[in-house]
Design a protein around this motif. Structure first.
Motif, mmCIF file in Angstrom:
data_model
loop_
_atom_site.group_PDB
_atom_site.id
_atom_site.type_symbol
_atom_site.label_atom_id
_atom_site.label_comp_id
_atom_site.label_asym_id
_atom_site.label_seq_id
_atom_site.Cartn_x
_atom_site.Cartn_y
_atom_site.Cartn_z
ATOM 1 N N THR A 255 0.711 -1.219 0.083
ATOM 2 C CA THR A 255 -0.082 0.168 -0.256
ATOM 3 C C THR A 255 0.947 1.456 -0.057
ATOM 4 O O THR A 255 1.891 1.399 0.831
ATOM 5 N N PRO A 256 0.726 2.397 -0.885
ATOM 6 C CA PRO A 256 1.182 3.670 -1.003
ATOM 7 C C PRO A 256 1.142 4.686 0.689
ATOM 8 O O PRO A 256 0.104 4.197 1.412
ATOM 9 N N LYS A 257 2.020 5.137 0.875
ATOM 10 C CA LYS A 257 1.780 6.158 1.675
ATOM 11 C C LYS A 257 1.233 7.481 1.255
ATOM 12 O O LYS A 257 0.548 7.859 2.368
ATOM 13 N N GLY A 258 1.092 7.590 0.272
ATOM 14 C CA GLY A 258 0.154 8.638 0.458
ATOM 15 C C GLY A 258 0.122 8.747 -1.633
ATOM 16 O O GLY A 258 1.071 7.793 -2.434
ATOM 17 N N PRO A 259 0.025 10.115 -2.240
ATOM 18 C CA PRO A 259 -0.131 9.504 -4.107
ATOM 19 C C PRO A 259 1.470 9.561 -4.393
ATOM 20 O O PRO A 259 1.292 8.933 -5.451
ATOM 21 N N SER A 260 2.345 10.550 -3.745
ATOM 22 C CA SER A 260 3.678 10.551 -4.693
ATOM 23 C C SER A 260 4.073 9.089 -3.771
ATOM 24 O O SER A 260 5.147 9.655 -4.473
ATOM 25 N N ASP A 261 3.743 8.537 -3.257
ATOM 26 C CA ASP A 261 4.503 6.997 -2.578
ATOM 27 C C ASP A 261 3.835 6.085 -3.825
ATOM 28 O O ASP A 261 4.069 4.948 -4.293
ATOM 29 N N TYR A 262 3.395 5.839 -5.108
ATOM 30 C CA TYR A 262 2.328 5.437 -5.538
ATOM 31 C C TYR A 262 2.768 4.529 -6.447
ATOM 32 O O TYR A 262 3.673 3.625 -6.522
ATOM 33 N N VAL A 263 3.934 5.519 -6.891
ATOM 34 C CA VAL A 263 4.827 5.040 -8.197
ATOM 35 C C VAL A 263 6.293 4.579 -7.354
ATOM 36 O O VAL A 263 6.322 3.330 -8.264
ATOM 37 N N MET A 264 6.509 4.635 -6.686
ATOM 38 C CA MET A 264 7.747 4.184 -5.431
ATOM 39 C C MET A 264 7.190 2.480 -5.251
ATOM 40 O O MET A 264 7.997 1.627 -5.309
ATOM 41 N N ALA A 265 5.555 2.265 -5.212
ATOM 42 C CA ALA A 265 5.172 1.401 -4.462
ATOM 43 C C ALA A 265 4.806 0.776 -5.389
ATOM 44 O O ALA A 265 5.961 -0.819 -4.620
ATOM 45 N N LEU A 266 4.495 0.995 -6.524
ATOM 46 C CA LEU A 266 4.750 -0.029 -7.637
ATOM 47 C C LEU A 266 5.723 -0.649 -7.941
ATOM 48 O O LEU A 266 5.637 -2.124 -8.138
ATOM 49 N N ARG A 267 6.403 -0.235 -8.133
ATOM 50 C CA ARG A 267 7.883 -0.035 -9.083
ATOM 51 C C ARG A 267 8.297 -0.992 -7.940
ATOM 52 O O ARG A 267 8.954 -2.523 -8.472
ATOM 53 N N ARG A 268 8.288 -0.614 -6.516
ATOM 54 C CA ARG A 268 9.107 -2.045 -5.514
ATOM 55 C C ARG A 268 8.178 -3.228 -5.922
ATOM 56 O O ARG A 268 8.342 -4.489 -6.169
ATOM 57 N N LYS A 269 6.644 -3.335 -5.992
ATOM 58 C CA LYS A 269 6.110 -4.930 -6.398
ATOM 59 C C LYS A 269 6.467 -5.551 -7.071
ATOM 60 O O LYS A 269 6.671 -6.658 -7.484
ATOM 61 N N LEU A 270 6.936 -4.341 -8.481
ATOM 62 C CA LEU A 270 6.631 -4.994 -9.614
ATOM 63 C C LEU A 270 8.417 -5.892 -9.498
ATOM 64 O O LEU A 270 8.713 -6.532 -10.800
ATOM 65 N N VAL A 271 9.476 -5.078 -9.202
ATOM 66 C CA VAL A 271 10.412 -5.815 -9.178
ATOM 67 C C VAL A 271 10.908 -6.676 -8.492
ATOM 68 O O VAL A 271 11.044 -7.915 -8.917
ATOM 69 N N THR A 272 9.657 -7.177 -7.438
ATOM 70 C CA THR A 272 9.470 -7.888 -6.885
ATOM 71 C C THR A 272 8.998 -9.462 -7.863
ATOM 72 O O THR A 272 9.693 -10.646 -7.647
#
Length: 289
Positions: A255-272
């Protein structure tokens, strides 16, 4: 490494699959005795046939991509229900496009055995409301990633035409993701349904039968839970997805911490997801309980 070639995927095979599935639903064979919906077989079959019509049309009219041997096949199942406003729609559409082209993803793909993944991207809401944006497409490097990202960015939902989309059917998202993986025109060492949503299942069939069906086929269901402004801190959406939606080998929700964190969270998930040898203990990943 393998390149991307375009080839049609027969709509008749899709229709045949759904006919078989609809009959199974009528018989109750896809729903265990403890999880069977109280709405009856006629209701279940009706909802499933609604899904047939919409997805069938998407498969007929969308350009199709041929995918051969890849390391991972990932289906992006993106919520475009009535609760997804333009801001959230932009977040999901542009977030997936940005994640696919990020240096971390390209490097993770290159480190794998084949050096290619295949992705598909569809949008979903209530039963019968499904749209394939990107059919199966190989990504073997940055050029492929940019081409796929461009399709998602230009053809993905903008959030402005939400009328008629009604509720959030996570079960339908899993069913369509399962169908696309069943129809994957190649081989993959790992197959993943990747759900992005901002709400719980509140329309259509119960989630559990769809979840069990996908997991039984060897597919993994992961998720990114987008918190709403009025989310109950004692009952976060990520907890619901962890308990009721994700499943399969090393499944997780982030889950992203906020709108600005969505891309970073998605990137972490996709790398995994695309890495064949990566720990699921990375920061921000919650595994199934």
């Amino acid at each position: 490494m393998l390149g991307s070639m375009h080839r049609g995927v027969g709509a008749l095979s899709v229709a045949a699959f759904f006919r078989e599935q609809a009959c199974a639903i009528c018989r109750g064979t896809l729903i265990s005795g403890t999880e069977r919906s109280a709405e009856g077989p006629a209701k279940r079959a009706g909802l499933f046939w609604a899904l047939v019509g919409t997805l069938g049309a998407s498969v007929v009219w969308a350009p199709q991509a041929w995918a051969a041997n890849v390391d991972v096949a990932v289906v992006f199942a993106v919520d475009f229900s009535s609760s997804v406003d333009p801001k959230v729609a932009d977040l999901q559409r542009e977030g997936h496009a940005a994640a696919l082209t990020s240096p971390e993803i390209i490097a993770a793909i290159a480190r794998n055995y084949v050096g290619c993944i295949s992705v598909a991207y569809f949008e979903w809401s209530s039963p019968g409301h499904t749209r394939v944006v990107l059919p199966w497409t190989n990504i073997c490097g940055l050029e492929d990633a940019r081409a796929a990202a461009s399709v998602i960015s230009t053809k993905g939902d903008t959030g402005f035409a939400r009328r008629g989309r009604s509720g959030t059917s996570v079960s339908s998202a899993i069913d369509v993701g399962t169908l696309l993986l069943d129809q994957f025109p190649g081989t993959a060492a790992k197959k993943v349904i990747d759900i992005s949503a901002n709400g719980e299942n509140n329309d259509g069939l119960p989630v559990q039968p769809s979840r069990l069906n996908a997991v039984a086929k060897g597919y993994t269901i992961n998720a990114i839970a987008i918190p709403t402004q009025d989310e109950d801190p004692d009952q976060p959406l990520a907890s619901y997805f962890a308990k009721s939606v994700i499943g399969g080998s090393q499944a997780f929700v982030i889950t992203p911490k906020g709108p600005s964190d969505y891309v970073m969270a998605l990137r972490r998930k996709l790398v995994t997801e695309v890495s064949m040898n990566v720990s699921r203990q990375a920061d921000g990943l919650s595994t199934q309980h």
